[in-house]
Design a protein around this motif. Structure first.
Motif, PDB file in Angstrom:
ATOM      1  N   GLN A  41       0.848  -1.187   0.000  1.00  0.00           N
ATOM      2  CA  GLN A  41       0.000   0.000   0.000  1.00  0.00           C
ATOM      3  C   GLN A  41       0.883   1.237   0.000  1.00  0.00           C
ATOM      4  OE1 GLN A  41      -3.131   0.100   2.932  1.00  0.00           O
ATOM      5  NE2 GLN A  41      -3.653   2.241   2.509  1.00  0.00           N
ATOM      6  N   ILE A  42       0.578   2.152  -0.890  1.00  0.00           N
ATOM      7  CA  ILE A  42       1.380   3.360  -1.033  1.00  0.00           C
ATOM      8  C   ILE A  42       0.918   4.388  -0.025  1.00  0.00           C
ATOM      9  CG2 ILE A  42       2.027   5.239  -2.595  1.00  0.00           C
ATOM     10  CD1 ILE A  42       1.592   3.245  -4.894  1.00  0.00           C
ATOM     11  N   ALA A  43       1.851   4.884   0.772  1.00  0.00           N
ATOM     12  CA  ALA A  43       1.525   5.892   1.775  1.00  0.00           C
ATOM     13  C   ALA A  43       1.221   7.209   1.095  1.00  0.00           C
ATOM     14  CB  ALA A  43       2.685   6.062   2.747  1.00  0.00           C
ATOM     15  N   GLY A  44       0.405   8.027   1.758  1.00  0.00           N
ATOM     16  CA  GLY A  44       0.151   9.367   1.257  1.00  0.00           C
ATOM     17  C   GLY A  44      -1.277   9.570   0.811  1.00  0.00           C
ATOM     18  N   GLY A  45      -1.914   8.547   0.252  1.00  0.00           N
ATOM     19  CA  GLY A  45      -3.291   8.709  -0.199  1.00  0.00           C
ATOM     20  C   GLY A  45      -4.247   8.794   0.969  1.00  0.00           C
ATOM     21  N   ARG A  46      -5.232   9.706   0.914  1.00  0.00           N
ATOM     22  CA  ARG A  46      -6.201   9.860   1.998  1.00  0.00           C
ATOM     23  C   ARG A  46      -7.612   9.565   1.522  1.00  0.00           C
ATOM     24  NH1 ARG A  46      -2.539   9.356   5.775  1.00  0.00           N
ATOM     25  NH2 ARG A  46      -1.174  11.152   6.026  1.00  0.00           N
ATOM     26  N   SER A  47      -7.739   8.981   0.334  1.00  0.00           N
ATOM     27  CA  SER A  47      -9.080   8.709  -0.167  1.00  0.00           C
ATOM     28  C   SER A  47      -9.106   7.290  -0.700  1.00  0.00           C
ATOM     29  CB  SER A  47      -9.468   9.740  -1.223  1.00  0.00           C
ATOM     30  OG  SER A  47     -10.802   9.531  -1.629  1.00  0.00           O
ATOM     31  N   ASN A  48      -8.973   7.109  -2.008  1.00  0.00           N
ATOM     32  CA  ASN A  48      -8.897   5.757  -2.539  1.00  0.00           C
ATOM     33  C   ASN A  48      -7.574   5.108  -2.145  1.00  0.00           C
ATOM     34  OD1 ASN A  48     -11.422   5.760  -3.843  1.00  0.00           O
ATOM     35  ND2 ASN A  48     -10.575   6.928  -5.542  1.00  0.00           N
ATOM     36  N   LEU A  49      -7.577   3.776  -2.118  1.00  0.00           N
ATOM     37  CA  LEU A  49      -6.374   3.033  -1.746  1.00  0.00           C
ATOM     38  C   LEU A  49      -5.572   2.712  -2.999  1.00  0.00           C
ATOM     39  CD1 LEU A  49      -7.936   0.518   0.821  1.00  0.00           C
ATOM     40  CD2 LEU A  49      -6.998   2.800   1.240  1.00  0.00           C
ATOM     41  N   THR A  50      -4.266   2.919  -2.923  1.00  0.00           N
ATOM     42  CA  THR A  50      -3.370   2.638  -4.047  1.00  0.00           C
ATOM     43  C   THR A  50      -2.307   1.650  -3.601  1.00  0.00           C
ATOM     44  OG1 THR A  50      -3.710   4.887  -4.875  1.00  0.00           O
ATOM     45  CG2 THR A  50      -1.872   3.655  -5.794  1.00  0.00           C
ATOM     46  N   PHE A  51      -2.080   0.634  -4.434  1.00  0.00           N
ATOM     47  CA  PHE A  51      -1.087  -0.394  -4.143  1.00  0.00           C
ATOM     48  C   PHE A  51      -0.081  -0.500  -5.280  1.00  0.00           C
ATOM     49  CE2 PHE A  51      -4.951  -1.521  -1.938  1.00  0.00           C
ATOM     50  CZ  PHE A  51      -4.526  -1.955  -0.688  1.00  0.00           C
ATOM     51  N   GLN A  52       1.188  -0.677  -4.936  1.00  0.00           N
ATOM     52  CA  GLN A  52       2.173  -1.087  -5.928  1.00  0.00           C
ATOM     53  C   GLN A  52       2.158  -2.607  -5.961  1.00  0.00           C
ATOM     54  OE1 GLN A  52       6.254   0.121  -5.278  1.00  0.00           O
ATOM     55  NE2 GLN A  52       6.924  -0.658  -7.279  1.00  0.00           N
ATOM     56  N   VAL A  53       1.907  -3.149  -7.137  1.00  0.00           N
ATOM     57  CA  VAL A  53       1.813  -4.596  -7.328  1.00  0.00           C
ATOM     58  C   VAL A  53       3.041  -5.034  -8.117  1.00  0.00           C
ATOM     59  CG1 VAL A  53       0.393  -6.481  -8.187  1.00  0.00           C
ATOM     60  CG2 VAL A  53      -0.695  -4.339  -7.451  1.00  0.00           C
ATOM     61  N   THR A  54       3.836  -5.931  -7.543  1.00  0.00           N
ATOM     62  CA  THR A  54       5.095  -6.338  -8.175  1.00  0.00           C
ATOM     63  C   THR A  54       5.150  -7.849  -8.303  1.00  0.00           C
ATOM     64  OG1 THR A  54       6.180  -4.434  -7.141  1.00  0.00           O
ATOM     65  CG2 THR A  54       7.609  -6.134  -8.078  1.00  0.00           C
ATOM     66  N   ASP A  55       5.524  -8.333  -9.492  1.00  0.00           N
ATOM     67  CA  ASP A  55       5.661  -9.780  -9.665  1.00  0.00           C
ATOM     68  C   ASP A  55       7.114 -10.190  -9.439  1.00  0.00           C
ATOM     69  OD1 ASP A  55       7.063  -9.194 -12.000  1.00  0.00           O
ATOM     70  OD2 ASP A  55       5.550 -10.017 -13.370  1.00  0.00           O
ATOM     71  N   VAL A  56       7.400 -11.493  -9.502  1.00  0.00           N
ATOM     72  CA  VAL A  56       8.743 -11.981  -9.173  1.00  0.00           C
ATOM     73  C   VAL A  56       9.765 -11.602 -10.231  1.00  0.00           C
ATOM     74  CG1 VAL A  56       7.933 -13.873  -7.725  1.00  0.00           C
ATOM     75  CG2 VAL A  56       8.247 -14.245 -10.189  1.00  0.00           C
ATOM     76  N   ALA A  57       9.310 -11.181 -11.404  1.00  0.00           N
ATOM     77  CA  ALA A  57      10.231 -10.724 -12.453  1.00  0.00           C
ATOM     78  C   ALA A  57      10.612  -9.258 -12.260  1.00  0.00           C
ATOM     79  CB  ALA A  57       9.598 -10.923 -13.824  1.00  0.00           C
ATOM     80  N   GLY A  58       9.984  -8.595 -11.273  1.00  0.00           N
ATOM     81  CA  GLY A  58      10.303  -7.204 -10.990  1.00  0.00           C
ATOM     82  C   GLY A  58       9.441  -6.188 -11.711  1.00  0.00           C
ATOM     83  N   THR A  59       8.438  -6.656 -12.460  1.00  0.00           N
ATOM     84  CA  THR A  59       7.522  -5.737 -13.130  1.00  0.00           C
ATOM     85  C   THR A  59       6.497  -5.227 -12.138  1.00  0.00           C
ATOM     86  OG1 THR A  59       7.786  -6.951 -15.202  1.00  0.00           O
ATOM     87  CG2 THR A  59       5.901  -5.467 -15.042  1.00  0.00           C
ATOM     88  N   SER A  60       6.214  -3.928 -12.203  1.00  0.00           N
ATOM     89  CA  SER A  60       5.265  -3.328 -11.259  1.00  0.00           C
ATOM     90  C   SER A  60       4.097  -2.682 -11.984  1.00  0.00           C
ATOM     91  CB  SER A  60       5.954  -2.269 -10.387  1.00  0.00           C
ATOM     92  OG  SER A  60       6.825  -2.855  -9.442  1.00  0.00           O
ATOM     93  N   TRP A  61       2.980  -2.670 -11.295  1.00  0.00           N
ATOM     94  CA  TRP A  61       1.773  -1.971 -11.725  1.00  0.00           C
ATOM     95  C   TRP A  61       1.217  -1.215 -10.522  1.00  0.00           C
ATOM     96  CZ3 TRP A  61       2.910  -7.061 -12.612  1.00  0.00           C
ATOM     97  CH2 TRP A  61       3.074  -7.463 -13.949  1.00  0.00           C
ATOM     98  N   ALA A  62       0.290  -0.320 -10.783  1.00  0.00           N
ATOM     99  CA  ALA A  62      -0.411   0.376  -9.704  1.00  0.00           C
ATOM    100  C   ALA A  62      -1.864  -0.046  -9.740  1.00  0.00           C
ATOM    101  CB  ALA A  62      -0.295   1.884  -9.861  1.00  0.00           C
ATOM    102  N   LEU A  63      -2.407  -0.420  -8.587  1.00  0.00           N
ATOM    103  CA  LEU A  63      -3.809  -0.824  -8.454  1.00  0.00           C
ATOM    104  C   LEU A  63      -4.515   0.187  -7.570  1.00  0.00           C
ATOM    105  CD1 LEU A  63      -5.219  -4.366  -7.771  1.00  0.00           C
ATOM    106  CD2 LEU A  63      -5.993  -2.446  -6.382  1.00  0.00           C
ATOM    107  N   ARG A  64      -5.686   0.652  -8.020  1.00  0.00           N
ATOM    108  CA  ARG A  64      -6.500   1.605  -7.254  1.00  0.00           C
ATOM    109  C   ARG A  64      -7.859   1.010  -6.982  1.00  0.00           C
ATOM    110  NH1 ARG A  64      -5.755   6.969  -5.457  1.00  0.00           N
ATOM    111  NH2 ARG A  64      -7.257   7.913  -6.887  1.00  0.00           N
ATOM    112  N   ARG A  65      -8.311   1.149  -5.737  1.00  0.00           N
ATOM    113  CA  ARG A  65      -9.632   0.687  -5.334  1.00  0.00           C
ATOM    114  C   ARG A  65     -10.180   1.621  -4.248  1.00  0.00           C
ATOM    115  NH1 ARG A  65     -11.295  -3.812  -1.736  1.00  0.00           N
ATOM    116  NH2 ARG A  65     -12.606  -2.049  -1.105  1.00  0.00           N
ATOM    117  N   PRO A  66     -11.492   1.574  -4.001  1.00  0.00           N
ATOM    118  CA  PRO A  66     -12.058   2.425  -2.942  1.00  0.00           C
ATOM    119  C   PRO A  66     -11.591   1.964  -1.567  1.00  0.00           C
ATOM    120  CG  PRO A  66     -13.762   1.605  -4.445  1.00  0.00           C
ATOM    121  CD  PRO A  66     -12.527   0.816  -4.719  1.00  0.00           C
ATOM    122  N   PRO A  67     -11.789   2.805  -0.552  1.00  0.00           N
ATOM    123  CA  PRO A  67     -11.512   2.382   0.819  1.00  0.00           C
ATOM    124  C   PRO A  67     -12.384   1.178   1.181  1.00  0.00           C
ATOM    125  CG  PRO A  67     -11.898   4.743   0.715  1.00  0.00           C
ATOM    126  CD  PRO A  67     -12.287   4.180  -0.607  1.00  0.00           C
TER     127      PRO A  67
END
Length: 352
Positions: A41-67
């Motif tokens: 979970q990425i710190a700093g957001g005060r509304s929707n939740l944001t996550f950095q999603v990383t696989d074992v190959a090191g590729t990352s995505w950002a996932l956003r969802r409501p609280p």
């Protein structure tokens, strides 16, 4: 035991269904995912939740969802954010590339979307700002203001956003919306919010041509590169059509300077050495759009009042346990800021 099983299950994420969904979405675009996935979970957001999603190959995505938990209606519409950034992809406005939108709540309890991870820096505070030299900060100031102007110059019909929202009566709609959000919380009534609402409602300026309005445009809702240039604009959850000067007013509210009676953020980055003054922000914006904006005092007051309303809701959701774990969030301190902001809005309105 797999890494996915070893990691604590983050609130709001059902790891196995989300992994399956993401693998399918990335595969459909010609890519691949290497499970297991790790969610931070990425710190700093005060509304929707944001996550950095990383696989074992090191590729990352950002996932956003409501609280998690009960949330206010319309305040966390994932489809709107996804639609706006998808529409802006071919324009001059820098946005992350969208991977996909999931509106099947059985996957992880709420709709969510995923986008490519953009490498860069979110300048959240003075400590981060201090990692840039003053020349780069000057370039950053110019880039963030000029990027806002690019948003306001988008042809909303050409990109398919002409029916995104009503075009007329933006400020009146916003006043009604945020007053309604405040009334829907369990927070105590703030008299200054009530007074500012009445005065703002009685003095709404005439609106010009409707433009795309980000709704929460500020430095820490962008990602910047090492040269200070904006690489991506984030957090489009409040986007609508209406008066672009509302975005300029919001930027001025967040653009804290020494001597201000309030700060809109915990540790505003714009208090660091090298940041320009508010009148310079306005000047750069006017140059970028090719015209004068006149007196922006009303919009500064409106944005400050709206921030008080937003913060009122954030504190309410945090106290209800809907914002996940955040030990750095001082709910009582921010609750007192709600009153300070509303009173500052009244001061700005009376001075305009």
């Amino acid at each position: 035991m797999s890494k996915a099983e070893e990691q604590p299950v983050p609130a709001g994420i059902d790891i196995e269904p989300v992994t399956a969904w993401l693998a399918n979405a990335v595969s459909a675009a010609g890519g691949s995912v290497a499970p297991p996935l790790h969610f931070d979970q990425i710190a700093g957001g005060r509304s929707n939740l944001t996550f950095q999603v990383t696989d074992v190959a090191g590729t990352s995505w950002a996932l956003r969802r409501p609280p998690t938990g009960n949330v206010l209606a319309s305040a966390h519409d994932m489809g709107r954010e996804h639609r706006v950034m998808s529409a802006l992809a071919p324009t001059l406005v820098p946005v992350p590339t969208m991977v996909g939108l999931c509106d099947d709540e059985s996957v992880t309890g709420a709709p969510f979307y995923v986008m490519d991870w953009v490498e860069g820096t979110v300048v959240r505070n003075r400590r981060v700002a201090a990692t840039f030299d003053e020349a780069t900060i000057k370039a950053m100031c110019r880039s963030v203001v000029e990027t806002m102007a690019k948003i306001h110059q988008v042809d909303i019909d050409e990109v398919g956003l002409g029916d995104f929202a009503k075009r007329e009566g933006y400020v009146a709609r916003q006043l009604k919306r945020w007053k309604g959000q405040v009334d829907a919380t369990s927070m105590p009534t703030v008299p200054a919010i009530e007074r500012a609402f009445d005065e703002l409602s009685a003095s709404i300026p005439d609106q010009g041509v409707a433009r795309l309005v980000h709704g929460d445009y500020r430095l820490d809702n962008t990602i910047v590169g090492a040269d200070g240039a904006v690489l991506a604009v984030l957090d489009w959850e409040l986007t609508t059509l209406g008066d672009p000067l509302a975005d300029l007013g919001a930027m001025l509210t967040y653009w804290s300077r020494p001597g201000d009676s309030y700060v809109a953020l915990t540790d505003p980055p714009t208090l660091a050495d090298g940041f320009i003054e508010r009148d310079e922000v306005v000047s750069i914006y006017e140059d970028a759009i090719g015209r004068s904006v006149g007196n922006v005092g009303y919009y500064h007051a409106f944005a400050t009042w709206r921030l008080a309303c937003i913060l009122d809701g954030v504190v309410d959701r945090y106290r209800a346990g809907a914002m996940g774990k955040d030990d750095d969030f001082d709910a009582d301190g921010w609750a007192s800021q709600v009153t300070t902001l509303a009173e500052s809005a009244l001061e700005s309105l009376h001075a305009s």
